[in-house]
Design an enzyme around this catalytic site. Sequence first.
Site, PDB file in Angstrom:
ATOM      1  N   HIS A   1       0.817  -1.219   0.000  1.00 45.94           N
ATOM      2  CA  HIS A   1       0.000   0.000   0.000  1.00 45.94           C
ATOM      3  C   HIS A   1       0.850   1.268   0.000  1.00 45.94           C
ATOM      4  O   HIS A   1       0.366   2.338  -0.352  1.00 45.94           O
ATOM      5  CB  HIS A   1      -1.001  -0.007   1.165  1.00 45.94           C
TER       6      HIS A   1
ATOM      7  N   ASP B   1       0.100  -7.518   1.308  1.00 49.05           N
ATOM      8  CA  ASP B   1       0.588  -6.155   1.521  1.00 49.05           C
ATOM      9  C   ASP B   1       2.116  -6.102   1.552  1.00 49.05           C
ATOM     10  O   ASP B   1       2.716  -5.379   2.339  1.00 49.05           O
ATOM     11  CB  ASP B   1       0.015  -5.562   2.810  1.00 49.05           C
TER      12      ASP B   1
ATOM     13  N   SER C   1       4.745   2.729   7.760  1.00 50.12           N
ATOM     14  CA  SER C   1       4.326   1.542   7.026  1.00 50.12           C
ATOM     15  C   SER C   1       5.474   1.031   6.171  1.00 50.12           C
ATOM     16  O   SER C   1       6.118   1.795   5.458  1.00 50.12           O
ATOM     17  CB  SER C   1       3.132   1.857   6.122  1.00 50.12           C
TER      18      SER C   1
END
Length: 510
Positions: free
Chosen positions: A155, A185, A258
């Site tokens: 993402h 992911d 992230s």
Amino acid sequence: MSQTTPTGSKTFKRTVAALAIVAAIGAGGAVAVKQSNAVAAGTPVAAVTAPPSANAGAPAAVAAPSISLPDFSVVAANNGPAVVNIDVRGSTKASYDGQAQGQGRAEAFGDDPFLEFFRRFQGQGPRGGQREVPTHGMGSGFIISSDGIILTNAHVVRDAREVTVKLTDRREFRAKVLGSDPKTDVAVLKIDAKNLPVVPLAKTDNLKVGEWVLAIGSPYGLDNTVTAGVVSAKGRSLPDDQYVPFIQTDVAVNPGNSGGPLFNARGEVVGINSQIYSQTGGYQGLSFAIPIDVATTIANQIVATGKVEHAKLGVTVQEVGQDIADSFKLATPEGALIANVERGGPADKAGLKAGDVVRSMNGKKVVSSIDLPAMVGLTKPGSTVKLEVWRQGKLIALDAKLGNLSDKVAAVAPTSDRAEQASSKLGLSLRALDPNERRDSGIANGLLIEDAGGAAQSAGVQPGDVLLSVNGYAVSNVDQVRQVVDKSGKSVALLIQRGGDTIFIPVRLG
């Protein structure tokens, strides 16, 4: 990226923040904290000891037990240079009313005063018009190969047109996205550089709940920020994530981290920080990381082929609760309950049936329902796996050749059966499906629930549901239902078809 993707209360984010270790002060007075930086010799600790008693005449005090506190300074110094900042530039389509696909109003307008004029003074721009709106996000990553292979989240680089990687020595590189896998992911980047610092990787199976862990990343663009906490749980299932048994921690994470690494106290990467649960968009005590074993399995496929293939078994699974365990005479509520089998799929060909409980795959125990999809999804398509299955009170062994998730299975025409009407002591009014109902629903055998009352109604059974099996035994007439219920104990498990879904509903009998 700084962009978030909500799933219920969940938001996809990066990880964050500053580290503070606080020594507790008891009611009896202060305590002395001695720290050690001996990382190489094992997990670093700080020994906490009680001071000598102020009352010389009092009996000798019993020494307080030692408390181990981590010192992550060496871990941060050794591994920080292998953690990178990722800057992502892309674009999205926005209508002239300022609404971008997947973006908020502020990002959609950017700095265009003409569009802002339409929004504020006319309510919207030209009808039907769209424009490309630039987007900008940031994330984290870490180097796993000295020739420039970097792991991050899928993402983070979604819809990216330009990805720039910044190292701690201030060098910047244009990165190529070798591939990404939205299902797990995980994404892999490549930069043109040599002799880069790399992080060591651990085995996730060795990670323990309660173990200290450390995150390094770029929250809000603040490079090489360190935060710490403990492993709160392992094997967490999150909504819409069937392939990842997440590591849950209380490490403070925020937008920007992230894709960054989660280290153990020995300085080995155990996961990729990926998600948080948040009502505000900021850290609220729950963060989730992708186990590094899962990430490297995906990364190896991407580096080798540029794509990821996931295997499939062709089943829908459900959690085994205590009521289900009681109904199926299981000693413990463990395993993956098969609620539906795809016709013509790998499970169907292997002989799996709705009502089976898969207890292990290739000798690895299946404790929770998420374990099975995660095991299957990370196995190579075409592999043959050995399943241990609980069926009608005994264990059986089945071999299943896994298919490819992208494969389509041809529909199998349903067969016909005669109709019958009756009611059961469950509180259900049942009748067999007529030929038209079988044809329209695609259900070959089952009983239509015309009315639900008593225990079944309390459990959530509804009129219009189709009863497919009781305690794993397929039923096509009311007598079969009565026979199974009469032999049951304090509960039964009804396999129900409701719309396009099949679910097990446990019903307590009195």
